[in-house]
Design an enzyme around this catalytic site. Sequence first.
Site, PDB file in Angstrom:
ATOM      1  N   THR A  91       1.636  -4.240   4.394  1.00 54.43           N
ATOM      2  CA  THR A  91       1.535  -4.521   5.832  1.00 54.43           C
ATOM      3  C   THR A  91       1.010  -5.927   6.145  1.00 54.43           C
ATOM      4  OG1 THR A  91      -0.643  -3.498   5.910  1.00 54.43           O
ATOM      5  CG2 THR A  91       1.244  -2.107   6.496  1.00 54.43           C
ATOM      6  N   ASP A  92       0.336  -6.557   5.177  1.00 54.41           N
ATOM      7  CA  ASP A  92      -0.331  -7.835   5.478  1.00 54.41           C
ATOM      8  C   ASP A  92       0.626  -8.912   5.986  1.00 54.41           C
ATOM      9  OD1 ASP A  92      -2.625  -6.606   4.674  1.00 54.41           O
ATOM     10  OD2 ASP A  92      -2.903  -7.753   2.835  1.00 54.41           O
TER      11      ASP A  92
ATOM     12  N   THR B 206       0.818  -1.210   0.000  1.00 53.42           N
ATOM     13  CA  THR B 206       0.000   0.000   0.000  1.00 53.42           C
ATOM     14  C   THR B 206       0.850   1.257   0.000  1.00 53.42           C
ATOM     15  OG1 THR B 206      -1.807  -1.093   1.111  1.00 53.42           O
ATOM     16  CG2 THR B 206      -1.739   1.269   1.343  1.00 53.42           C
TER      17      THR B 206
ATOM     18  N   LYS C 213       0.381  -7.443  13.044  1.00 48.40           N
ATOM     19  CA  LYS C 213      -0.670  -6.545  12.548  1.00 48.40           C
ATOM     20  C   LYS C 213      -1.967  -6.888  13.265  1.00 48.40           C
ATOM     21  CE  LYS C 213      -2.903  -4.870   8.345  1.00 48.40           C
ATOM     22  NZ  LYS C 213      -2.942  -4.827   6.863  1.00 48.40           N
TER      23      LYS C 213
ATOM     24  N   TYR D 106      -7.417   0.940  -4.679  1.00 48.31           N
ATOM     25  CA  TYR D 106      -6.088   1.292  -5.155  1.00 48.31           C
ATOM     26  C   TYR D 106      -5.338   0.036  -5.576  1.00 48.31           C
ATOM     27  CZ  TYR D 106      -4.644  -0.338  -0.555  1.00 48.31           C
ATOM     28  OH  TYR D 106      -4.452  -1.103   0.557  1.00 48.31           O
TER      29      TYR D 106
ATOM     30  N   GLU E 140      -1.951 -28.173  29.576  1.00 45.92           N
ATOM     31  CA  GLU E 140      -3.209 -28.810  29.191  1.00 45.92           C
ATOM     32  C   GLU E 140      -2.978 -29.999  28.261  1.00 45.92           C
ATOM     33  OE1 GLU E 140      -6.771 -26.446  28.253  1.00 45.92           O
ATOM     34  OE2 GLU E 140      -5.487 -24.692  28.473  1.00 45.92           O
TER      35      GLU E 140
HETATM   36  N1  GLU Z   1      -2.697  -6.232   0.921  1.00 45.06           N
HETATM   37  C1  GLU Z   1      -1.739  -5.210   0.618  1.00 45.06           C
HETATM   38  C2  GLU Z   1      -0.344  -5.566   1.092  1.00 45.06           C
HETATM   39  O1  GLU Z   1      -0.138  -6.145   2.129  1.00 45.06           O
HETATM   40  C3  GLU Z   1      -2.169  -3.912   1.152  1.00 45.06           C
HETATM   41  C4  GLU Z   1      -2.034  -3.796   2.653  1.00 45.06           C
HETATM   42  C5  GLU Z   1      -0.967  -2.829   3.030  1.00 45.06           C
HETATM   43  O2  GLU Z   1       0.072  -2.723   2.415  1.00 45.06           O
HETATM   44  O3  GLU Z   1      -1.214  -2.124   3.988  1.00 45.06           O
HETATM   45  O4  GLU Z   1       0.590  -5.230   0.408  1.00 45.06           O
END
Ligand code: GLU
Length: 359
Positions: A122-123, A43, A195, A56, A314
């Site tokens: 971020t994923d 992103t 995340k 996007y 457990e």
């Molecule tokens: N799904 C995309 C990725 O991980 C967009 C999420 C992001 O970058 O925040 O590249």
Amino acid sequence: MRHAVYARYFATLLFLVSALIPPAAFAADTALPRVAVLATGGTIAGQADARAANAYNAGAVGAQQLVQAVPGIEKLAQLSTEQVASIGSQDMNDKVWFALARRIQQIFDRNEADAVVITHGTDTLEETAFFLDNVLHTDKPVVLVGSMRPSTATSADGPSNLYEAVEVAASPSARGRGVMVVLNDTIQSARATTKTNTTSVQTFVSPNSGPIGYVDPASVRFLAPAFQPDSHKYTLPSGEALPRVAIVYSHANMDGVEIDSAIASKAKGIVLAGVGDGNTSKTALDALERAAKQGIVVVRASRVGSGFVNRNVEVNDDQNGFVVSLDLNAQKARILTQLLIANGITAPAQVQKAFAATW
Ligand code: GLU
């Protein structure tokens, strides 16, 4: 009055002389640390798409453009840029990981830069950070950065995150801290962070330990002195892939179907994203026991999101030949299991020792 006129002449002369000297000749520029920015997409490199007002394309903007869009970043470091990939991080894969790891190691071994910043979606950012943390041999700073909003969004967070990532990478106090993640004014360690929010700019948190530091445009503050745990660094296998390790997610009414299908798919390891303290139903535990008996590495992690998974509370891990992930979530437990298997470490006691390296 006469003095003021002389001062003005002097200032004009100074200005003219300085304009004739090329910028590279100023000692201040070359005195800045050298930071290599390696771009992978995500992103942070996203551009508006006509599909919908907030849609996007991840990874559309190149490394050079990304850096140029950040005012003042050139005052922090001597920057170089490289495009390693242009993908949304949901498509991140072993091939890109191996290319990143090899190139970063080469940058440091050849003394091409003092620090590396990686722009990333971020994923799966936490997974790339953790992978690199386990395979890079360096005490130089490596910082992963992303953004939650594309560059074309109102209040895009990419430029400020990238500015702060370079600021951290260029900071002398960032050495010897392993791979770090910088977003939204916080510095997190690769091992601890995850995340936690699908859309918020404050999405990366370290549930068990909190951030290792904070950054703002004026300062980089670490909360404790650098501490490198005695963690082993693993060797990348030849080729471009890590061994297959499956994650099986536990839930109410759990049967053994996914576990048996992981066994049938020739997985070398199975990580359970278990309920609570890494637990699952009697039927699924029996299936995991069958897997362990065949020499498949079985690791119990938790789907809960914070806390440690404990041995022999457990579930009887000693008897079943299971390993517990301790603080590692399932996606990171999977990576460590892959690296261990790739390095010939498969006996449960040895695997457990490696998971416990930090503790
Ligand atoms: N799904 C995309 C990725 O991980 C967009 C999420 C992001 O970058 O925040 O590249």
